[in-house]
Design a protein around this motif. Structure first.
Motif, PDB file in Angstrom:
ATOM      1  N   ASN A  14     -18.532 -56.020  -7.869  1.00 12.64           N
ATOM      2  CA  ASN A  14     -19.061 -57.127  -8.710  1.00 12.64           C
ATOM      3  C   ASN A  14     -18.079 -58.468  -8.527  1.00 12.64           C
ATOM      4  O   ASN A  14     -18.041 -58.309  -9.974  1.00 12.64           O
ATOM      5  N   ASP A  15     -16.799 -57.654  -7.916  1.00 12.01           N
ATOM      6  CA  ASP A  15     -16.202 -59.294  -7.886  1.00 12.01           C
ATOM      7  C   ASP A  15     -15.163 -59.707  -8.728  1.00 12.01           C
ATOM      8  O   ASP A  15     -14.375 -60.367  -9.322  1.00 12.01           O
ATOM      9  N   LYS A  16     -14.498 -58.171  -8.725  1.00 12.05           N
ATOM     10  CA  LYS A  16     -13.733 -57.996 -10.268  1.00 12.05           C
ATOM     11  C   LYS A  16     -12.499 -57.372  -9.444  1.00 12.05           C
ATOM     12  O   LYS A  16     -12.874 -56.585  -8.486  1.00 12.05           O
ATOM     13  N   TYR A  17     -11.420 -57.722  -9.716  1.00  7.53           N
ATOM     14  CA  TYR A  17      -9.880 -57.734  -9.459  1.00  7.53           C
ATOM     15  C   TYR A  17     -10.004 -56.133  -9.320  1.00  7.53           C
ATOM     16  O   TYR A  17      -9.563 -55.460 -10.157  1.00  7.53           O
ATOM     17  N   ASP A  18      -9.498 -54.711  -8.721  1.00 10.68           N
ATOM     18  CA  ASP A  18      -8.957 -54.038  -9.009  1.00 10.68           C
ATOM     19  C   ASP A  18      -7.063 -54.132  -8.478  1.00 10.68           C
ATOM     20  O   ASP A  18      -6.834 -54.270  -7.240  1.00 10.68           O
ATOM     21  N   ALA A  19      -6.698 -53.861  -9.734  1.00  8.83           N
ATOM     22  CA  ALA A  19      -5.305 -54.680  -9.516  1.00  8.83           C
ATOM     23  C   ALA A  19      -4.203 -53.365  -9.149  1.00  8.83           C
ATOM     24  O   ALA A  19      -4.088 -52.099  -9.931  1.00  8.83           O
ATOM     25  N   PHE A  20      -3.938 -53.446  -7.207  1.00  2.35           N
ATOM     26  CA  PHE A  20      -3.739 -52.075  -7.234  1.00  2.35           C
ATOM     27  C   PHE A  20      -4.323 -50.550  -7.314  1.00  2.35           C
ATOM     28  O   PHE A  20      -4.075 -50.028  -8.051  1.00  2.35           O
ATOM     29  N   PRO A  21      -4.996 -50.845  -6.932  1.00  2.50           N
ATOM     30  CA  PRO A  21      -6.003 -49.613  -6.564  1.00  2.50           C
ATOM     31  C   PRO A  21      -6.127 -48.357  -6.517  1.00  2.50           C
ATOM     32  O   PRO A  21      -5.997 -47.635  -7.122  1.00  2.50           O
ATOM     33  N   LEU A  22      -4.020 -48.321  -5.716  1.00  7.67           N
ATOM     34  CA  LEU A  22      -3.735 -46.847  -5.371  1.00  7.67           C
ATOM     35  C   LEU A  22      -2.768 -46.304  -6.199  1.00  7.67           C
ATOM     36  O   LEU A  22      -2.264 -45.381  -6.104  1.00  7.67           O
ATOM     37  N   LEU A  23      -2.158 -47.412  -6.197  1.00  2.00           N
ATOM     38  CA  LEU A  23      -0.995 -46.879  -7.563  1.00  2.00           C
ATOM     39  C   LEU A  23      -0.835 -45.876  -8.102  1.00  2.00           C
ATOM     40  O   LEU A  23      -1.811 -45.607  -8.978  1.00  2.00           O
TER      41      LEU A  23
END
Length: 287
Positions: A14-23
């Motif tokens: 959806n063209d949105k950021y996933d900030a730190f996706p695995l942290l």
């Protein structure tokens, strides 16, 4: 020292950021100048802020701004030396998976909206609120919460002042296993209102601690009524001279650290005048 690029992110469909996706675990401490979580323009909404984060520990970052909402999978949150005034939970209606919430040494905190979100906090089991001198509210307890049988069921609670026990939802707590009252230089004795609260948890409370209470002169007399109490721990309570009657269920009594000489004389193993009052306790340690 080289600069570290601190933003790990990706675009989703959806063209949105996933900030730190695995942290999953994040600890930020002793960063006295840190203010913002992200650079301007970085999206951190709709569950995209730390989407997999489970443990978050924030220590001594006095300028750090508050999170816009809790990460959606967060189970353990510990904040210490942070100057937030409140705590924002998720804005949606989903259950909050938080199991541990520790708030310590936060002088600006005036409210923690636990009562407002009581129906979504069913997973919360460990709560610590210490050295927050301006805390005046844990939220607003609504009648609908009572009718829906929504109440806290904690394994562990740690507070600095007994007055917090009179704030909802703690005032109507359903069950508690371990309670510590610690880090208070002002409390001399327990108010009468505390007795009714303790009687509510007498069938579930098994461990009780009075720790680093510089002015406390007496323990509440209603301890004898706590029918499930098995462990009593007293640590650095220098003004305490006498113990109340203790319940028959008690299995362990520990008096540790700096204590009044009269307390040792009265309950000491070698000829203490009141030793017989605690003789029913199998394990006694007086340092």
């Amino acid at each position: 020292m080289p600069k570290v690029k601190w933003l790990q992110s990706k675009f989703n469909g959806n063209d949105k950021y996933d900030a730190f996706p695995l942290l999953e675990v994040l600890r930020i401490y002793e960063l006295e100048a840190l203010e913002d979580w992200f650079e301007a323009g970085v999206a951190a909404e709709d569950g995209c802020l730390f989407p997999c984060l489970i443990n978050l520990m924030l220590e001594n970052c006095p300028k750090l701004k508050e999170l816009p909402s809790l990460p959606p999978k967060l189970k353990n949150l510990e904040i210490e030396g942070i100057r937030w005034t409140t705590l924002n939970f998720c804005s949606n209606s989903n259950p909050i998976p938080l199991e541990t919430l520790w708030v310590c040494d936060c002088p600006n905190i005036t409210s923690l909206p636990l009562a407002d979100e009581i129906a979504r906090l069913a997973a919360l089991r460990s709560l610590k609120i210490t050295n927050c001198p301006n805390l005046i509210s844990l939220g607003r307890y609504r009648e609908m919460d009572i009718t829906n049988n929504s109440s806290l069921i904690l394994d562990y609670l740690c507070i600095s002042h007994p007055s917090v026990l009179q704030m909802e939802p703690l005032k109507s707590i359903a069950s508690l296993k371990k309670l510590s009252i610690s880090d208070n230089d002002e409390v001399v004795s327990f108010p009468n209102e505390a007795e009714q609260w303790f009687l509510k948890v007498r069938s579930s409370l098994s461990q009780l601690g009075f720790i680093y209470l510089a002015s406390l002169e007496s323990l509440p007399s209603f301890l004898e009524s706590l029918s499930s109490l098995q462990s009593l721990h007293i640590d650095v309570v220098p003004m305490l001279r006498e113990l109340p009657n203790l319940p028959p269920s008690l299995k362990s009594l520990t008096i540790w650290g700096k204590c009044h000489p009269e307390l040792k004389e009265r309950y000491g193993e070698d000829g203490g005048s009141d030793r017989h009052k605690i003789a029913h306790v199998p394990h006694i340690h007086i340092d």
